[in-house]
Design an enzyme around this catalytic site. Structure first.
Site, mmCIF file in Angstrom:
data_model
loop_
_atom_site.group_PDB
_atom_site.id
_atom_site.type_symbol
_atom_site.label_atom_id
_atom_site.label_comp_id
_atom_site.label_asym_id
_atom_site.label_seq_id
_atom_site.Cartn_x
_atom_site.Cartn_y
_atom_site.Cartn_z
ATOM 1 N N HIS A 13 0.870 -1.191 0.000
ATOM 2 C CA HIS A 13 0.000 0.000 0.000
ATOM 3 C C HIS A 13 0.898 1.230 0.000
ATOM 4 O O HIS A 13 1.489 1.569 1.032
ATOM 5 C CB HIS A 13 -0.911 0.009 1.239
ATOM 6 N N HIS A 15 1.561 5.393 -1.684
ATOM 7 C CA HIS A 15 1.182 6.571 -2.482
ATOM 8 C C HIS A 15 2.438 7.171 -3.107
ATOM 9 O O HIS A 15 3.354 7.555 -2.380
ATOM 10 C CB HIS A 15 0.510 7.626 -1.607
ATOM 11 N N LEU A 16 2.457 7.246 -4.429
ATOM 12 C CA LEU A 16 3.617 7.822 -5.123
ATOM 13 C C LEU A 16 3.326 9.188 -5.731
ATOM 14 O O LEU A 16 4.257 9.882 -6.134
ATOM 15 C CB LEU A 16 4.092 6.885 -6.238
ATOM 16 N N ARG A 17 2.021 9.541 -5.843
ATOM 17 C CA ARG A 17 1.630 10.799 -6.509
ATOM 18 C C ARG A 17 2.114 10.807 -7.965
ATOM 19 O O ARG A 17 2.290 9.774 -8.566
ATOM 20 C CB ARG A 17 2.155 12.032 -5.750
ATOM 21 N N ASN A 41 -5.245 7.305 -5.982
ATOM 22 C CA ASN A 41 -5.964 8.545 -5.633
ATOM 23 C C ASN A 41 -5.227 9.793 -6.106
ATOM 24 O O ASN A 41 -4.932 10.702 -5.333
ATOM 25 C CB ASN A 41 -6.271 8.614 -4.129
ATOM 26 N N LYS A 99 -9.194 -0.350 -5.739
ATOM 27 C CA LYS A 99 -9.257 0.324 -4.451
ATOM 28 C C LYS A 99 -10.624 0.957 -4.222
ATOM 29 O O LYS A 99 -11.122 1.697 -5.069
ATOM 30 C CB LYS A 99 -8.169 1.409 -4.402
ATOM 31 N N HIS A 136 -10.453 1.044 1.912
ATOM 32 C CA HIS A 136 -10.235 2.040 2.970
ATOM 33 C C HIS A 136 -11.434 1.917 3.899
ATOM 34 O O HIS A 136 -12.529 2.373 3.573
ATOM 35 C CB HIS A 136 -10.130 3.457 2.387
ATOM 36 N N HIS A 174 -4.534 -0.658 5.931
ATOM 37 C CA HIS A 174 -4.105 0.114 7.112
ATOM 38 C C HIS A 174 -5.036 -0.080 8.311
ATOM 39 O O HIS A 174 -5.671 0.866 8.789
ATOM 40 C CB HIS A 174 -3.914 1.597 6.804
ATOM 41 N N LEU A 218 -4.892 9.106 7.997
ATOM 42 C CA LEU A 218 -6.202 8.453 8.056
ATOM 43 C C LEU A 218 -6.081 7.006 7.602
ATOM 44 O O LEU A 218 -5.430 6.764 6.587
ATOM 45 C CB LEU A 218 -7.212 9.200 7.183
ATOM 46 N N ASP A 246 1.396 2.640 3.504
ATOM 47 C CA ASP A 246 0.562 3.834 3.323
ATOM 48 C C ASP A 246 1.428 5.097 3.374
ATOM 49 O O ASP A 246 0.957 6.161 3.774
ATOM 50 C CB ASP A 246 -0.563 3.906 4.365
ATOM 51 N N HIS A 250 3.128 14.530 1.552
ATOM 52 C CA HIS A 250 2.533 15.861 1.336
ATOM 53 C C HIS A 250 3.639 16.856 1.655
ATOM 54 O O HIS A 250 4.403 16.642 2.608
ATOM 55 C CB HIS A 250 1.374 16.118 2.300
ATOM 56 N N ALA A 262 -3.790 14.603 5.568
ATOM 57 C CA ALA A 262 -3.526 13.327 6.245
ATOM 58 C C ALA A 262 -2.443 12.561 5.503
ATOM 59 O O ALA A 262 -2.488 12.451 4.282
ATOM 60 C CB ALA A 262 -4.807 12.495 6.284
HETATM 61 O O1 DOR Z 1 -3.294 9.361 5.666
HETATM 62 C C1 DOR Z 1 -3.664 9.072 4.547
HETATM 63 N N1 DOR Z 1 -3.132 9.663 3.454
HETATM 64 N N2 DOR Z 1 -4.639 8.182 4.399
HETATM 65 C C2 DOR Z 1 -5.196 7.928 3.216
HETATM 66 O O2 DOR Z 1 -6.093 7.129 3.151
HETATM 67 C C3 DOR Z 1 -4.771 8.675 2.007
HETATM 68 C C4 DOR Z 1 -3.412 9.184 2.161
HETATM 69 C C5 DOR Z 1 -3.043 10.204 1.105
HETATM 70 O O3 DOR Z 1 -3.311 9.971 -0.076
HETATM 71 O O4 DOR Z 1 -2.463 11.216 1.451
HETATM 72 ZN ZN ZN Z 2 -3.350 5.083 1.590
#
Ligand code: DOR
Ligand code: ZN
Length: 344
Positions: A13, A15-17, A41, A99, A136, A174, A218, A246, A250, A262
């Site tokens: 799990h 996130h790479l953006r 996302n 997802k 989620h 998560h 989150l 996860d 940011h 988050a």
């Molecule tokens: O903390 C989180 N950040 N929880 C998520 O479900 C999404 C993630 C994000 O994409 O920043």
């Molecule tokens: Zn996530």
């Protein structure tokens, strides 16, 4: 024990953006991990097979020279997802999972599911073809306390869904509560990912002595009894629990903000943190299962061929406090204790 060689781990799990952020954070994961499930996302989200193929291509281009890291792609489930497009993407091997974000649950989840009835045709198709659903697991009902949203999701959404579609393979992402851990232990066709940070922080770390935005994610970290249940599950050797960091970058101005985003960014030091946690619990022999074997077994792929070695040093390992990106700095997760395990 001061040296441990394990199968190269995977992150189930991540996130790479995209764009500059992708280029900055991808090397942090590719350094230690063989594969990762890439969250969809983005803005706009990765909804179709064509979106996933194009995103995969951008990730491959962003990889450091010589890296053999493999991104495992996902689609973002919407009420308008085309079951045929999804099935073709899964059957061709383009995607590993789909997802589910309840609309409004977290970062960039606005296109997620509001009415689960509308998603049933596509979920039925996934059950028929064996495509896993990554969930989620939080309700978004404003009347439900944020610390109860995972437990209520299990009762109100997840359990009825599993009763209706017992063949649907579900990864509860998560997991942050004992309720989630116990629910996974009681069922078939369900497994759970656990993050690095949820093994280390509880809600006091976020709120006591001043608010710590870099610990806000989150689902939000819960009380200590829940953290201990996560630790017990992760270090138990039970194959239904495995690593999904996860890790969610940011830039600092968006975290250190009156309405902060988050996400904890743990890609850089996750394996050092995990070695510390597993050693503390007398379970270093279970780390390989959690980080390198259970997830691949669940997703039906072979473990990585390569190995990594964790070595315990006498001086703390130096990690950067921040990763700089063209958009700004991203703060690396601070476990709150020195890390002595380095990775080679
Ligand atoms: O903390 C989180 N950040 N929880 C998520 O479900 C999404 C993630 C994000 O994409 O920043
Ligand atoms: Zn996530």
């Amino acid at each position: 024990m001061d040296s441990l060689t394990i199968t190269r781990p995977d992150d189930w799990h991540l996130h790479l953006r995209d764009g500059d952020m992708l280029r900055a954070v991808l090397p942090e994961t590719a350094r230690h991990f063989g594969r990762a499930i890439i969250m969809p996302n983005l803005v706009p989200p990765v909804v179709t097979a064509a979106d996933a193929a194009a995103y995969r291509e951008r990730i491959m281009i962003a990889l450091p020279e010589g890296s053999d890291f493999t991104p495992l792609m996902t689609l973002y489930l919407t009420e308008g997802t085309d079951p045929d497009d999804l099935a073709a993407a899964y059957e061709s091997g383009l995607i590993t999972a789909v997802k589910l974000y309840p609309a409004g649950a977290t970062t960039n989840s606005d296109s997620g599911v509001r009415n689960f009835e509308n998603a049933m045709p596509v979920l039925e198709r996934m059950a028929a073809i064996g495509c896993p659903l990554c969930v989620h697991g939080e309700v978004t009902d404003p009347s439900v306390d944020i610390f109860d949203r995972e437990a209520v999701f299990i009762d109100k959404i997840l359990d009825p869904l599993r009763t209706r579609l017992p063949d649907l393979k579900i990864t509860m992402e998560h997991v942050t509560t004992k309720d989630g851990i116990d629910y996974i232990a009681s069922g078939k066709n369900i497994a759970g990912t656990i993050t690095t940070h949820h093994l280390i922080i509880n809600r006091n770390h976020i709120l006591v002595g001043g608010i710590k935005p870099h610990y806000y994610c989150l689902p939000v970290a819960k009380r200590e009894t829940h953290r201990l249940a996560l630790r017990t599950a992760a270090t138990s050797g039970d194959p239904r629990y495995f690593l999904g960091t996860d890790s969610a970058p940011h830039i600092d101005p968006l975290k250190e903000n009156a309405c902060g985003c988050a996400g904890c960014f743990t890609a850089t030091n996750t394996m050092s943190c995990l070695a510390h946690v597993f050693e503390e619990d007398g379970a270093l022999d279970k780390l390989e299962g959690f980080a390198s074997l259970h997830g691949s077994a669940w997703y039906g792929v072979a473990p990585n061929a390569g190995k990594i070695t964790l070595t315990k040093q006498s001086d703390p390992v130096r990690y950067p406090a921040k990763i700089s990106t063209a958009d700004g700095d991203v703060t690396v997760f601070d476990p709150g204790f020195p890390l002595y395990w380095s990775v080679t």
